[in-house]
Design a protein around this motif. Structure first.
Motif, PDB file in Angstrom:
ATOM      1  N   ILE A  54      67.606  75.524  77.948  1.00 39.45           N
ATOM      2  CA  ILE A  54      67.901  76.438  76.846  1.00 39.45           C
ATOM      3  C   ILE A  54      69.373  76.788  76.878  1.00 39.45           C
ATOM      4  O   ILE A  54      70.009  76.779  77.927  1.00 39.45           O
ATOM      5  CB  ILE A  54      67.021  77.708  76.890  1.00 39.45           C
ATOM      6  CG1 ILE A  54      67.282  78.517  78.140  1.00 39.45           C
ATOM      7  CG2 ILE A  54      65.574  77.356  76.781  1.00 39.45           C
ATOM      8  CD1 ILE A  54      66.496  79.788  78.160  1.00 39.45           C
ATOM      9  N   ASN A  55      69.893  77.108  75.697  1.00 42.88           N
ATOM     10  CA  ASN A  55      71.345  77.200  75.600  1.00 42.88           C
ATOM     11  C   ASN A  55      71.907  78.543  76.055  1.00 42.88           C
ATOM     12  O   ASN A  55      73.093  78.761  75.997  1.00 42.88           O
ATOM     13  CB  ASN A  55      71.813  76.891  74.177  1.00 42.88           C
ATOM     14  CG  ASN A  55      71.210  77.832  73.188  1.00 42.88           C
ATOM     15  OD1 ASN A  55      70.322  78.607  73.544  1.00 42.88           O
ATOM     16  ND2 ASN A  55      71.668  77.800  71.955  1.00 42.88           N
ATOM     17  N   ILE A  56      71.031  79.465  76.443  1.00 41.20           N
ATOM     18  CA  ILE A  56      71.567  80.683  77.036  1.00 41.20           C
ATOM     19  C   ILE A  56      70.874  80.901  78.380  1.00 41.20           C
ATOM     20  O   ILE A  56      70.357  81.986  78.673  1.00 41.20           O
ATOM     21  CB  ILE A  56      71.398  81.903  76.117  1.00 41.20           C
ATOM     22  CG1 ILE A  56      70.020  81.894  75.477  1.00 41.20           C
ATOM     23  CG2 ILE A  56      72.466  81.950  75.068  1.00 41.20           C
ATOM     24  CD1 ILE A  56      69.754  83.128  74.692  1.00 41.20           C
ATOM     25  N   GLU A  97      72.399  94.626  90.506  1.00 42.43           N
ATOM     26  CA  GLU A  97      72.285  93.736  89.364  1.00 42.43           C
ATOM     27  C   GLU A  97      73.526  93.836  88.484  1.00 42.43           C
ATOM     28  O   GLU A  97      73.993  92.845  87.918  1.00 42.43           O
ATOM     29  CB  GLU A  97      71.080  94.183  88.550  1.00 42.43           C
ATOM     30  CG  GLU A  97      70.350  93.066  87.873  1.00 42.43           C
ATOM     31  CD  GLU A  97      69.079  93.612  87.303  1.00 42.43           C
ATOM     32  OE1 GLU A  97      68.023  93.346  87.887  1.00 42.43           O
ATOM     33  OE2 GLU A  97      69.153  94.335  86.295  1.00 42.43           O
ATOM     34  N   LEU A 109      69.289  86.157  84.119  1.00 38.94           N
ATOM     35  CA  LEU A 109      69.556  87.571  84.389  1.00 38.94           C
ATOM     36  C   LEU A 109      68.406  88.432  83.884  1.00 38.94           C
ATOM     37  O   LEU A 109      67.988  89.387  84.531  1.00 38.94           O
ATOM     38  CB  LEU A 109      70.863  87.995  83.726  1.00 38.94           C
ATOM     39  CG  LEU A 109      72.123  87.454  84.379  1.00 38.94           C
ATOM     40  CD1 LEU A 109      73.337  87.846  83.576  1.00 38.94           C
ATOM     41  CD2 LEU A 109      72.241  87.962  85.798  1.00 38.94           C
ATOM     42  N   GLY A 110      67.911  88.066  82.691  1.00 31.20           N
ATOM     43  CA  GLY A 110      66.812  88.833  82.128  1.00 31.20           C
ATOM     44  C   GLY A 110      65.587  88.811  83.007  1.00 31.20           C
ATOM     45  O   GLY A 110      64.996  89.840  83.325  1.00 31.20           O
ATOM     46  N   SER A 159      65.967  90.670  86.215  1.00 29.73           N
ATOM     47  CA  SER A 159      65.955  92.123  86.111  1.00 29.73           C
ATOM     48  C   SER A 159      64.532  92.665  86.087  1.00 29.73           C
ATOM     49  O   SER A 159      64.315  93.853  86.283  1.00 29.73           O
ATOM     50  CB  SER A 159      66.705  92.570  84.862  1.00 29.73           C
ATOM     51  OG  SER A 159      65.961  92.259  83.719  1.00 29.73           O
ATOM     52  N   LEU A 160      63.557  91.781  85.833  1.00 32.35           N
ATOM     53  CA  LEU A 160      62.171  92.254  85.824  1.00 32.35           C
ATOM     54  C   LEU A 160      61.573  92.287  87.229  1.00 32.35           C
ATOM     55  O   LEU A 160      60.538  92.900  87.448  1.00 32.35           O
ATOM     56  CB  LEU A 160      61.310  91.366  84.927  1.00 32.35           C
ATOM     57  CG  LEU A 160      61.631  91.447  83.448  1.00 32.35           C
ATOM     58  CD1 LEU A 160      60.725  90.524  82.671  1.00 32.35           C
ATOM     59  CD2 LEU A 160      61.459  92.867  82.953  1.00 32.35           C
ATOM     60  N   LEU A 192      71.713  83.926  80.627  1.00 32.63           N
ATOM     61  CA  LEU A 192      71.175  85.192  80.126  1.00 32.63           C
ATOM     62  C   LEU A 192      69.687  85.282  80.457  1.00 32.63           C
ATOM     63  O   LEU A 192      69.190  86.333  80.869  1.00 32.63           O
ATOM     64  CB  LEU A 192      71.391  85.236  78.613  1.00 32.63           C
ATOM     65  CG  LEU A 192      71.663  86.582  77.972  1.00 32.63           C
ATOM     66  CD1 LEU A 192      72.796  87.284  78.676  1.00 32.63           C
ATOM     67  CD2 LEU A 192      71.990  86.406  76.516  1.00 32.63           C
ATOM     68  N   PHE A 193      69.002  84.165  80.296  1.00 32.28           N
ATOM     69  CA  PHE A 193      67.583  84.120  80.618  1.00 32.28           C
ATOM     70  C   PHE A 193      67.363  84.475  82.081  1.00 32.28           C
ATOM     71  O   PHE A 193      66.506  85.297  82.429  1.00 32.28           O
ATOM     72  CB  PHE A 193      67.048  82.719  80.324  1.00 32.28           C
ATOM     73  CG  PHE A 193      65.596  82.541  80.644  1.00 32.28           C
ATOM     74  CD1 PHE A 193      64.625  82.799  79.693  1.00 32.28           C
ATOM     75  CD2 PHE A 193      65.184  82.103  81.888  1.00 32.28           C
ATOM     76  CE1 PHE A 193      63.290  82.638  79.988  1.00 32.28           C
ATOM     77  CE2 PHE A 193      63.855  81.945  82.195  1.00 32.28           C
ATOM     78  CZ  PHE A 193      62.899  82.216  81.229  1.00 32.28           C
ATOM     79  N   LEU A 204      77.047  80.204  77.796  1.00 35.33           N
ATOM     80  CA  LEU A 204      76.029  80.737  78.695  1.00 35.33           C
ATOM     81  C   LEU A 204      75.051  79.635  79.096  1.00 35.33           C
ATOM     82  O   LEU A 204      74.090  79.889  79.796  1.00 35.33           O
ATOM     83  CB  LEU A 204      75.270  81.870  78.007  1.00 35.33           C
ATOM     84  CG  LEU A 204      76.031  83.185  77.867  1.00 35.33           C
ATOM     85  CD1 LEU A 204      75.321  84.098  76.898  1.00 35.33           C
ATOM     86  CD2 LEU A 204      76.148  83.864  79.220  1.00 35.33           C
TER      87      LEU A 204
END
Lengths: 339, 100, 488, 220
Positions: free
Chosen positions: A119-121, A164, A127-128, A131-132, A124-125, A181
């Motif tokens: 995936i192109n980000i 984080e 990190l997301g 964070s969970l 970000l994925f 990203l």
């Protein structure tokens, strides 16, 4: 998308299965390696009874985990108690799905990547999802209804949330240079120079924050066994404990992969020989670099003492975060001047 | 393919459940959580409109709403902590020092 | 790169000054010796707010749009900036007395005050809904915190909590309204919305209905902020529990700013559906006036009484609002300016007499104060007379213009109700005056010293109230000109 | 594909919201909201808002809701005792909710029923968001910094346990007992002594006191 949906799903499933198998085996042997290396650092021998040089020790451990009795504390919040380890392990495994480990190859005549989901980000994925991970720890501690678990989870949760920030900020510098990203593009952008050189400060911040993020020594306050029993998973046993254990090591692998991708040029390295070798050499370089980070984890564990909790927090907030911010600022200024 | 109204109705439902939670819930933390649900409903509407209008600003609005929600959460939870320290209860019906 | 030309900075100069001084206050709070920090903070905050007040003149000299048409400096902006920043100056002066009395003096208080003012001034100048939303939140969040500033007092935290929960609830409605405006017109810039609402891009003929619904949702949100009935439930409790200078601040700054955006949004952006939202304003005006005045009659706590009276005053403002024309706008502006001066003045006296832990806030405590403390008591009487609307005070002309605007718009019924309510309101204001001068005290309340700061507050508020009551023309002319300018 | 995904994740969001409403313990409400947020993130992806989808996870689910969970844990918030006014509130709440929902849904169906949404119809690139943020939305972006300053100041002002002018407790003893420090408290806006100093007694609870309350007392 030139690929039919059916084939796409099939290929994805195959890749998932392989990744899962490799990862689980890897985790087991990282654990063995850790015990061996730490033993050598401390002039001991380490596990050497099960199989030659203790090579079957992971299998023995696994059997033990499965056969042990499941204990649920009487006063626990049952549902959350059950969910917590699952959250931990699922989050850890999902995160690894966007990590690319090499170039492109062909499967069933279709081009595909050494990566489960391209995936192109991706960053970000990652990190997301990471964070969970804090939910697993926090809920585990709270639902166990035990004070050691509770304190461990509070420490772990706040530590992860705090670090984080530094972790994310450290990654912004390289992202600014690469202008993307997408993890593949970040690697591609490093074909001339690995970002560890221009972004050395960010690399150090990342590494430190990553240790804290995975709750490893010297930041393993959540499970400081001298103070808190085993921290947030004190009350867990058998497979549920194994899940936390697994999650911790998978997380280690993930952050090592990210460090490799973002700072060490990913799978870049000398590539030569026949096409088949050219395909697999990058993967080898990648694994080598990740292996180096994993060794670093173990090495640090064998040598460094544990931080005190307030030092940990003060270090994170008063040193790492401002430093990371300054790094972002300087990177931005330098980039705009060079443009 | 789905009409835009589906997304919007979902957003309205979320918003209204948040409104209902605001009225029904008795402990202040849950009331606050209901408010967050309302904001999430609004965010969905923003993104849906943004998609339908092919305009990027809806995305930006959601970004700002999140920023605001974060600041609001920090202050709100601090207020809740201060209240619990002073009153030892989370029940909103016990917040009756001053007659309404 | 002329992304941000220099004049943009001149146009937001007051905000920049306030934010800068707020940041300086935080730095002072972090360093320096513990004993003097609060005092130093107070002087810095005073300097900052005065400089910001001066900066409004510079702002006024640079009219025009700034930052991609998100912010607009026109007469309207400048007028409200003066009112709001003036209120902040007064509240800072007031806090210089109040906080040491309560042993609560800390720089953060002043910093939050200044940041809140940043929010309000941005609010009145913004012509873009998201910008309005963010600045509304800045002002609201700092007010939530200030309301709970006496955090060891259960009443104060409770007041903060109620304000926070209801305020955020209202904000969510406001936000949904913004979303609908965006969906119906594809923009959130108020003047673009006004243009686009004539030729909507989404939903064809339904756009009007969506805009109307958006107006209703925003009305709920802003109704909470200006404490108009039926969204007033939080007001008495919050006003009672918050520290007295903060209550004065809340009843002035945020309220004026909320009315300002109320005007801008409804008169500019939602102009096309004016006939529909007129009725919302109409009903809210009647409800606010009647409910506020009747409830105020029953109060013995002065802060609660002033809270209900402020609901009633919101009702009067809404009467002018319903007039739907430039006269309505200028009447609202004039009324708010007078209201801010007299109401802050009244709360200043209340906070002056309140004493440690706010012990003396009941009307009975005021018995006989008229002769023991002639100056504050006289000022309080003056402010109360102005709130009633007695001639030679700002309140008189405020009410006069409101009623005139309403009559010009042929709202006879509404005007009659408003006049009757004004008469009713005289009872509870006069009761305080009666207590001040004609009752014997049951308990001698301790003598608060007349400090320089308090004297300045009194001089400023009295001067504005009298000035607006004797020479209203200049302010009114300015207001009319800005109103016409805003609608263009 | 798109309708299926919409109904699956819209359904999850709906179920989460309803669960939020019916659960009585705050912790379950908070976790339901996390589920709603996750489902919404997928819907955002379907609507082409990549950046917002992940920010939703990182900021909302990963930071804001974690804060909620923390506070719920610290305050040991449990099912509140039923009180008289609950009934009144419900009597207001149901009609208000129903009316609002019917109004909104009616408007939406009428106004936007014919506007189609399809996957890939409009994709917002992260870079475009960044561009807009620093050009079109420069002012709001900068103004949010004031908002954050207010948030941080306010949270610390209200929640941080201030050391009194003279009687500051020796820091080392507290730290040794593993009690979170001021820095952490500021980060999380929780009272530093909440666990160590037995500051917060749980609200009067009929059932047996859970172990957390004891943990709070024993921390020192």
């Amino acid at each position: 998308m030139s690929m039919p949906t059916g084939i796409f799903i099939l290929i994805s499933l195959i890749k998932c299965a392989i990744a899962l198998f490799v990862l689980l085996t890897l985790v087991a042997y990282i654990q063995l390696a850790e015990r061996k290396i730490v033993a050598h650092i401390q002039s001991r021998v380490g596990p050497n009874r099960v199989g030659p040089y203790g090579f079957l020790q992971p299998a023995a451990d696994a059997i033990k985990f499965i056969l042990k009795e499941e204990v649920t504390p009487a006063a626990a919040h049952k549902l959350l108690y059950l969910m917590a380890p699952m959250i931990s392990v699922v989050v850890a495994l999902v995160a690894i799905s966007v990590v690319p480990i090499g170039g492109t190859f062909h499967l069933f005549g279709y081009p595909t990547q050494f990566q489960i989901a391209d995936i192109n980000i991706g960053l970000l994925f990652l990190l997301g999802v990471m964070s969970l991970g804090v939910y697993g720890i926090v809920l585990a501690g709270w639902s166990s209804n035990s004070k050691y678990s509770f304190l461990g989870s509070l420490r772990g949760g706040s530590q992860m949330v705090s670090y984080e920030l530094a972790l994310g900020l450290a990654l912004i510098g390289p992202v600014m240079i690469a202008g993307s990203l997408d993890l593949r593009q970040i690697v591609q952008a490093q074909s001339h120079i690995w970002y560890i050189i221009p972004e050395f400060v960010a690399f150090c911040i990342y590494l430190t924050a990553a240790f804290a993020e995975t709750n490893r020594i010297p930041f393993d306050l959540p499970e400081a066994e001298g103070e808190l029993g085993a921290g947030y998973h004190t009350e867990y046993s058998s497979m549920k404990f194994a899940m936390f254990f697994l999650a911790e090591y998978v997380n280690m692998v993930t952050v090592s992969c990210v460090a490799t991708l973002v700072f060490l040029g990913g799978w870049h390295g000398p590539v030569f020989g026949p096409p088949q070798l050219q395909l697999w050499l990058p993967v080898f370089w990648f694994c080598l670099k990740v292996g180096f980070f994993l060794f670093l984890y173990i090495w640090v564990r064998g040598t460094l003492p544990r931080f005190r909790y307030d030092q940990l927090m003060a270090f994170g907030w008063k040193f790492l975060v401002p430093l990371a911010l300054a790094n972002v600022l300087i990177t931005g200024v330098v980039l705009s001047v060079m443009k | 393919m789905i009409p835009l109204s589906y997304y919007l109705i979902l957003s309205a439902i979320l918003f209204c459940i948040g409104v209902a939670g605001f009225f029904f819930k008795r402990d202040i933390v849950s009331i606050f959580i209901s408010i967050e649900l309302m904001l999430n409903g609004v965010n969905l509407a923003f993104v849906a409109f943004s998609h339908a209008l092919h305009s990027i600003s809806g995305n930006l609005f959601v970004f700002f709403v999140m920023v605001v929600a974060a600041a609001e959460a920090a202050v709100g939870l601090a207020i809740i902590i201060a209240v619990v320290r002073a009153r030892q209860t989370l029940n909103v019906d016990r917040m009756d020092l001053m007659k309404l | 790169m002329s992304l941000v030309p220099a004049e943009f900075y001149w146009r937001i100069l007051p905000e920049l000054v306030l934010a800068g001084f707020g940041a300086v206050l935080m730095l002072i709070e972090g360093g320096g010796r513990a004993g003097n920090r609060g005092r130093l903070g107070a002087y810095v905050a005073l300097l900052g707010s005065l400089l910001a007040f001066g900066a409004v003149f510079i702002q006024a000299a640079n009219p025009g749009d700034a930052f991609q048409h998100m912010f607009r400096v026109d007469g309207f902006t400048v007028f409200f900036d003066f009112v709001i920043i003036g209120a902040t100056v007064v509240v800072v002066l007031l806090s210089m007395d109040y906080l040491p009395t309560q042993h609560l003096e800390r720089g953060e208080f002043y910093a939050l005050l200044l940041f809140g003012t940043v929010g309000m001034t941005f609010m009145v100048g913004s012509v873009e809904l998201i910008m309005i939303f963010i600045s509304l939140e800045i002002s609201s969040i700092s007010t939530y915190v200030l309301a709970g500033y006496r955090r060891h007092a259960p009443r104060s935290t409770e007041s903060s909590l109620k304000y926070f929960l209801l305020g955020s609830f209202a904000t969510a409605f406001f936000l949904y309204g913004i979303a609908l405006v965006y969906g119906a017109t594809g923009t959130t810039q108020l003047y673009d919305v006004a243009r686009a609402s004539l030729t909507p891009i989404v939903g064809g003929g339904e756009a009007d209905r969506v805009l109307l619904l958006a107006g209703a949702l925003m009305f709920i949100g802003l109704g909470f902020k200006v404490s108009a009935a039926p969204f007033q439930v939080w007001t008495p409790d919050v006003y009672e529990g918050a520290p007295a200078p903060v209550t004065g601040f809340m009843s002035a700054g945020p309220k004026a700013a909320a009315f300002a955006i109320f005007l801008r949004i409804f008169y500019v952006a939602l102009h096309s559906s004016g006939h529909a939202w007129f009725w919302m304003v109409y009903v809210a005006a009647i409800l606010s006036m009647c409910l506020g005045n009747i409830a105020a009659l029953l109060q013995t706590n002065i802060k609660r009484m002033l809270a209900y009276s402020s609901i009633a005053h919101a009702g009067y403002v809404l009467v002018a609002f319903a007039a739907l024309g430039p006269e309505g706008i200028s009447a609202v502006m004039f009324y708010l300016a007078a209201y801010v001066a007299m109401n802050i003045g009244a709360f200043a006296v209340v906070s002056h007499f309140a004493h440690r832990e706010e012990r003396y806030v009941d009307v009975k405590d005021y018995a006989g104060l008229g002769f023991r403390f002639p100056v504050p008591a006289f000022c309080l009487s003056l402010f109360l007379f102005s709130l009633i609307g007695v001639p030679l005070t700002g309140g008189f002309f405020g009410k006069l213009y409101v009623f005139r605007a309403a009559l010009d718009a042929h709202l006879v019924g509404l005007t009659v109700i408003a006049v009757l309510n004004s008469a009713l309101a005289a009872f509870y204001y006069l009761r305080v005056v009666v207590f001040l001068y004609m009752r014997q005290p049951a308990e001698e309340i301790a003598a608060p010293p007349m400090t320089g700061a308090f004297s300045l507050v009194m001089i400023a508020c009295v001067a504005v109230v009298i000035w607006l009551g004797v020479f209203p023309n200049r302010v009114l002319e300015f207001a009319s000109r800005s109103a016409a300018q805003m609608l263009r | 594909m798109h309708p299926a995904l919409f109904f699956i994740f819209g359904g999850i969001a709906l179920a989460g919201a309803i669960n939020l409403l019916v659960q009585r313990a705050p912790i379950y409400s908070a976790l339901s909201l996390v589920a709603v947020m996750g489902a919404l993130a997928v819907l955002f992806l379907l609507l082409g808002a990549e950046f917002i989808a992940f920010i939703q996870i990182i900021v909302y689910a990963g930071a804001i809701m974690v804060l909620f969970v923390f506070v719920i844990m610290l305050l040991n918030a449990d099912v509140p005792e039923p009180t008289r006014r609950s009934k009144v509130a419900q009597a207001i709440g149901y009609p208000v909710m129903a009316l609002l929902l019917v109004e909104l849904a009616g408007f939406f169906a009428a106004a936007f029923g014919a506007t189609p949404v399809r996957t890939g119809g409009y994709l917002v690139q992260v870079a475009a968001v960044g561009q807009a943020l620093f050009h079109e939305f420069l002012l709001p972006f900068e103004v949010t910094s004031v908002l954050f300053l207010v948030g941080v100041t306010g949270a610390v002002l209200l929640a941080a346990r201030r050391e009194e002018r003279h009687g500051a407790a020796p820091r080392a003893t507290r730290v040794h007992a593993g009690v979170p420090t001021r820095a952490m408290a500021e980060a999380l806006s929780v009272p530093p002594n909440a666990m160590g100093g037995a500051v917060i007694e749980p609200a009067p609870q009929p059932e047996s006191e859970p172990a957390h309350a004891r943990a709070q007392g024993d921390g020192r």
